[in-house]
Enzyme design. Structure first.
Site, short mmCIF file in Angstrom:
data_model
loop_
_atom_site.label_atom_id
_atom_site.label_comp_id
_atom_site.label_asym_id
_atom_site.label_seq_id
_atom_site.Cartn_x
_atom_site.Cartn_y
_atom_site.Cartn_z
N ASP A 74 1.05 -1.45 -0.14
CA ASP A 74 0.10 -0.38 0.18
C ASP A 74 1.30 1.04 0.36
O ASP A 74 1.26 1.10 -1.87
CB ASP A 74 -0.60 -0.16 1.13
CG ASP A 74 -1.74 1.40 1.66
OD1 ASP A 74 -2.87 1.48 0.71
OD2 ASP A 74 -2.54 1.28 2.33
N LYS A 102 -1.09 -1.92 -4.52
CA LYS A 102 -1.94 -0.34 -4.72
C LYS A 102 -0.42 0.65 -5.00
O LYS A 102 -0.51 1.40 -4.75
CB LYS A 102 -2.62 -0.19 -3.19
CG LYS A 102 -4.24 -0.88 -3.29
CD LYS A 102 -5.02 0.09 -2.32
CE LYS A 102 -5.34 -1.16 -1.37
NZ LYS A 102 -6.64 -0.08 -0.16
P1 XMP Z 1 1.98 -0.61 4.07
O1 XMP Z 1 3.52 -0.14 5.01
O2 XMP Z 1 2.59 -1.24 2.13
O3 XMP Z 1 0.63 -1.77 4.24
O4 XMP Z 1 1.12 0.51 3.65
C1 XMP Z 1 0.88 -2.52 4.25
C2 XMP Z 1 -0.53 -3.16 5.32
O5 XMP Z 1 -1.51 -2.28 5.48
C3 XMP Z 1 -3.08 -3.18 5.34
N1 XMP Z 1 -3.74 -2.51 3.75
C4 XMP Z 1 -4.51 -3.08 4.10
N2 XMP Z 1 -5.42 -4.46 4.38
N3 XMP Z 1 -7.11 -3.84 2.76
C5 XMP Z 1 -6.85 -4.98 4.34
O6 XMP Z 1 -7.06 -5.28 4.83
C6 XMP Z 1 -6.67 -3.15 2.38
O7 XMP Z 1 -7.27 -2.66 1.42
C7 XMP Z 1 -5.40 -2.77 2.39
N4 XMP Z 1 -4.41 -1.81 2.13
C8 XMP Z 1 -3.63 -1.42 2.85
C9 XMP Z 1 -2.15 -4.41 5.36
O8 XMP Z 1 -1.74 -4.92 6.22
C10 XMP Z 1 -0.67 -4.61 4.62
O9 XMP Z 1 -0.13 -5.23 5.20
#
Ligand code: XMP
Length: 183
Positions: free
Chosen positions: A106, A134
């Site tokens: 993310d 994403k």
């Molecule tokens: P970063 O550090 O890349 O983190 O922002 C990634 C973590 O953020 C959570 N995450 C999500 N969890 N649905 C979820 O259930 C989502 O759409 C989502 N986007 C980010 C997740 O824990 C991931 O490991």
């Protein structure tokens, strides 16, 4: 407590079970060609990666070890907090080829920080593998070496991913109905 199926809260299936299988086959092939002779330390990022990691490693027919970390970011909630390890690996990563496995990339803060950490600890190499990406949400300049699927900026659940600790057991990846979010 409700005994309703979590499926009833899903507005849209974004990635079906069948599509996940195809993505896994492709990722497993790429990981195999890079790691078959390296006995890697495959490090899952808890909790979201547990389903993906379990399905991925069962497609990898070569020696490897599995370990886990858990990370939490803390701060005042408005700015990105510092990442804290709430569970560390059991194995020593020094001189090991480390493959970090996470459910979704993310902002990339988690995997970029973990990559730096394992490099500092003397890993022979550190790469990252994510089921979902994403790219539009990036806060730091980091990309995973193996990405299953790019998705738009939607909050997704299922296949390990949660909302409020629920929905991790859905076998597909979906988007919840608006009314399923607690206010
Ligand atoms: P970063 O550090 O890349 O983190 O922002 C990634 C973590 O953020 C959570 N995450 C999500 N969890 N649905 C979820 O259930 C989502 O759409 C989502 N986007 C980010 C997740 O824990 C991931 O490991």
């Amino acid at each position: 407590m409700s005994d309703r199926s979590p499926r009833e809260d899903v507005a849209e299936v974004l990635v079906s079970e069948q599509e996940i299988q195809e993505v896994l086959d492709d990722l497993a092939q790429r990981v195999t060609s890079d790691y078959a002779d390296k006995n890697p330390l495959v490090v899952g990022v808890l909790t979201g990666a547990f389903v993906f990691l379990a399905d991925l490693v069962r497609r990898l027919d070569f020696p490897l070890e599995v370990d886990f970390v858990a990370a939490a970011s803390y701060g005042d909630g408005t700015v990105a907090g510092k990442l804290e390890l709430t569970k560390d690996v059991n194995r020593d990563p020094n001189q090991r080829h480390v493959l970090l496995v996470d459910d979704i990339l993310d902002t990339a803060r988690t995997l970029s920080t973990l990559t730096e950490l394992f490099v500092e600890r003397g890993a022979a190499s550190v790469r990252a593998c994510c089921l979902l990406d994403k790219p539009s949400r990036r806060a730091v300049d980091f990309n995973a070496d193996y990405v299953g699927l790019e998705i738009p900026d939607l909050f997704v659940v299922g296949y390990g991913l949660d909302y409020a600790y629920g929905y991790r057991n859905l076998p597909f990846i979906g988007v919840l109905r608006a009314e399923s979010y607690r206010t």
